[in-house]
Design a protein around this motif. Structure first.
Motif, PDB file in Angstrom:
ATOM      1  N   PRO A 198       0.841  -1.203   0.000  1.00 25.05           N
ATOM      2  CA  PRO A 198       0.000   0.000   0.000  1.00 25.05           C
ATOM      3  C   PRO A 198       0.877   1.254   0.000  1.00 25.05           C
ATOM      4  N   PHE A 199       0.389   2.285  -0.619  1.00 24.37           N
ATOM      5  CA  PHE A 199       1.097   3.566  -0.658  1.00 24.37           C
ATOM      6  C   PHE A 199       0.072   4.670  -0.544  1.00 24.37           C
ATOM      7  N   GLU A 200       0.155   5.420   0.527  1.00 27.85           N
ATOM      8  CA  GLU A 200      -0.782   6.515   0.760  1.00 27.85           C
ATOM      9  C   GLU A 200      -0.444   7.666  -0.181  1.00 27.85           C
ATOM     10  N   GLY A 201      -1.287   7.863  -1.156  1.00 30.05           N
ATOM     11  CA  GLY A 201      -1.061   8.943  -2.104  1.00 30.05           C
ATOM     12  C   GLY A 201      -1.904   8.760  -3.349  1.00 30.05           C
ATOM     13  N   GLY A 202      -1.822   9.736  -4.216  1.00 24.16           N
ATOM     14  CA  GLY A 202      -2.598   9.725  -5.439  1.00 24.16           C
ATOM     15  C   GLY A 202      -1.849   9.090  -6.595  1.00 24.16           C
ATOM     16  N   HIS A 203      -2.523   9.048  -7.717  1.00 17.49           N
ATOM     17  CA  HIS A 203      -1.971   8.441  -8.919  1.00 17.49           C
ATOM     18  C   HIS A 203      -0.714   9.173  -9.404  1.00 17.49           C
ATOM     19  N   TYR A 204      -0.585  10.425  -9.047  1.00 11.20           N
ATOM     20  CA  TYR A 204       0.550  11.226  -9.517  1.00 11.20           C
ATOM     21  C   TYR A 204       1.547  11.499  -8.395  1.00 11.20           C
ATOM     22  N   SER A 205       1.810  10.492  -7.600  1.00 10.01           N
ATOM     23  CA  SER A 205       2.748  10.639  -6.485  1.00 10.01           C
ATOM     24  C   SER A 205       4.140  11.025  -6.941  1.00 10.01           C
ATOM     25  N   MET A 206       4.489  10.682  -8.180  1.00 12.37           N
ATOM     26  CA  MET A 206       5.805  11.057  -8.689  1.00 12.37           C
ATOM     27  C   MET A 206       5.937  12.575  -8.744  1.00 12.37           C
ATOM     28  N   ARG A 207       4.826  13.288  -8.788  1.00 12.79           N
ATOM     29  CA  ARG A 207       4.840  14.749  -8.761  1.00 12.79           C
ATOM     30  C   ARG A 207       4.585  15.277  -7.355  1.00 12.79           C
ATOM     31  N   GLU A 208       3.689  14.624  -6.644  1.00  9.74           N
ATOM     32  CA  GLU A 208       3.241  15.125  -5.349  1.00  9.74           C
ATOM     33  C   GLU A 208       4.195  14.801  -4.205  1.00  9.74           C
ATOM     34  N   GLN A 209       4.839  13.642  -4.263  1.00 12.60           N
ATOM     35  CA  GLN A 209       5.732  13.221  -3.174  1.00 12.60           C
ATOM     36  C   GLN A 209       6.814  12.279  -3.696  1.00 12.60           C
ATOM     37  N   PRO A 210       7.669  12.787  -4.575  1.00 12.96           N
ATOM     38  CA  PRO A 210       8.648  11.910  -5.221  1.00 12.96           C
ATOM     39  C   PRO A 210       9.587  11.195  -4.246  1.00 12.96           C
ATOM     40  N   GLU A 211       9.965  11.852  -3.161  1.00 12.15           N
ATOM     41  CA  GLU A 211      10.892  11.206  -2.221  1.00 12.15           C
ATOM     42  C   GLU A 211      10.247   9.991  -1.574  1.00 12.15           C
ATOM     43  N   ASN A 212       8.982  10.111  -1.178  1.00 15.39           N
ATOM     44  CA  ASN A 212       8.281   8.978  -0.567  1.00 15.39           C
ATOM     45  C   ASN A 212       8.075   7.851  -1.571  1.00 15.39           C
ATOM     46  N   LEU A 213       7.815   8.212  -2.805  1.00 22.05           N
ATOM     47  CA  LEU A 213       7.644   7.188  -3.832  1.00 22.05           C
ATOM     48  C   LEU A 213       8.946   6.420  -4.048  1.00 22.05           C
ATOM     49  N   VAL A 214      10.060   7.118  -4.076  1.00 21.12           N
ATOM     50  CA  VAL A 214      11.364   6.451  -4.229  1.00 21.12           C
ATOM     51  C   VAL A 214      11.593   5.484  -3.070  1.00 21.12           C
ATOM     52  N   LYS A 215      11.280   5.909  -1.856  1.00 19.27           N
ATOM     53  CA  LYS A 215      11.438   5.024  -0.695  1.00 19.27           C
ATOM     54  C   LYS A 215      10.595   3.759  -0.840  1.00 19.27           C
ATOM     55  N   LYS A 216       9.362   3.925  -1.319  1.00 19.63           N
ATOM     56  CA  LYS A 216       8.483   2.756  -1.490  1.00 19.63           C
ATOM     57  C   LYS A 216       9.029   1.833  -2.563  1.00 19.63           C
ATOM     58  N   LEU A 217       9.482   2.397  -3.665  1.00 17.54           N
ATOM     59  CA  LEU A 217      10.043   1.562  -4.748  1.00 17.54           C
ATOM     60  C   LEU A 217      11.288   0.823  -4.266  1.00 17.54           C
ATOM     61  N   GLU A 218      12.116   1.491  -3.488  1.00 15.31           N
ATOM     62  CA  GLU A 218      13.295   0.823  -2.928  1.00 15.31           C
ATOM     63  C   GLU A 218      12.895  -0.311  -1.996  1.00 15.31           C
ATOM     64  N   LEU A 219      11.834  -0.123  -1.227  1.00 12.66           N
ATOM     65  CA  LEU A 219      11.332  -1.195  -0.364  1.00 12.66           C
ATOM     66  C   LEU A 219      10.865  -2.388  -1.205  1.00 12.66           C
ATOM     67  N   VAL A 220      10.124  -2.098  -2.267  1.00 16.89           N
ATOM     68  CA  VAL A 220       9.635  -3.167  -3.146  1.00 16.89           C
ATOM     69  C   VAL A 220      10.805  -3.936  -3.744  1.00 16.89           C
ATOM     70  N   LEU A 221      11.854  -3.218  -4.122  1.00 14.37           N
ATOM     71  CA  LEU A 221      13.022  -3.848  -4.752  1.00 14.37           C
ATOM     72  C   LEU A 221      13.969  -4.493  -3.743  1.00 14.37           C
ATOM     73  N   GLY A 222      13.686  -4.297  -2.446  1.00 16.35           N
ATOM     74  CA  GLY A 222      14.517  -4.898  -1.420  1.00 16.35           C
ATOM     75  C   GLY A 222      15.836  -4.183  -1.197  1.00 16.35           C
ATOM     76  N   LYS A 223      15.856  -2.909  -1.479  1.00 16.27           N
ATOM     77  CA  LYS A 223      17.094  -2.132  -1.293  1.00 16.27           C
ATOM     78  C   LYS A 223      17.145  -1.521   0.086  1.00 16.27           C
TER      79      LYS A 223
END
Length: 113
Positions: free
Chosen positions: A88-113
């Motif tokens: 789950p990710f709290e945010g809208g469809h355009y999180s890459m614009r609204e909260q890019p840092e949080n989106l990067v953190k979530k993607l890193e979590l998904v990738l196991g980094k």
């Protein structure tokens, strides 16, 4: 649902591509690029049976901890049926614009980094 989207986006379609209605494209990330309209209209079919061995995850966008019925219909129910790991990710469809840092953190979590 898709017909509603089409009516909303028709003014953004030209020469078989859709530009996003967020204003001018910026020269630095995050930036928008035109998207071929067939990405919306032509289904992706994968017939190789080995595809099920590719690690797969689904990030569901939530508001107040809940997804919406459109999101569920578009992919969440399929992800569950296929036993994909769901993040789950709290945010809208355009999180890459609204909260890019949080989106990067979530993607890193998904990738196991």
């Amino acid at each position: 649902m898709w017909s509603d989207l089409g009516r909303l986006m028709v003014s953004h379609i030209k020469d078989s591509v859709m530009t996003y209605p967020f204003g001018p494209t910026k020269p630095t990330p995050p930036m928008d690029v035109p998207q071929p309209i067939k990405t919306y209209t032509e289904p992706l079919r994968i017939s190789n049976p080995r595809v099920k061995y590719i690690p797969t995850a689904f990030i569901v966008m939530t508001k107040n901890g809940k997804s919406d019925s459109h999101t569920d219909a578009m992919g969440l129910s399929r992800a569950r049926a296929r036993n994909w790991k769901i993040y789950p990710f709290e945010g809208g469809h355009y999180s890459m614009r609204e909260q890019p840092e949080n989106l990067v953190k979530k993607l890193e979590l998904v990738l196991g980094k």
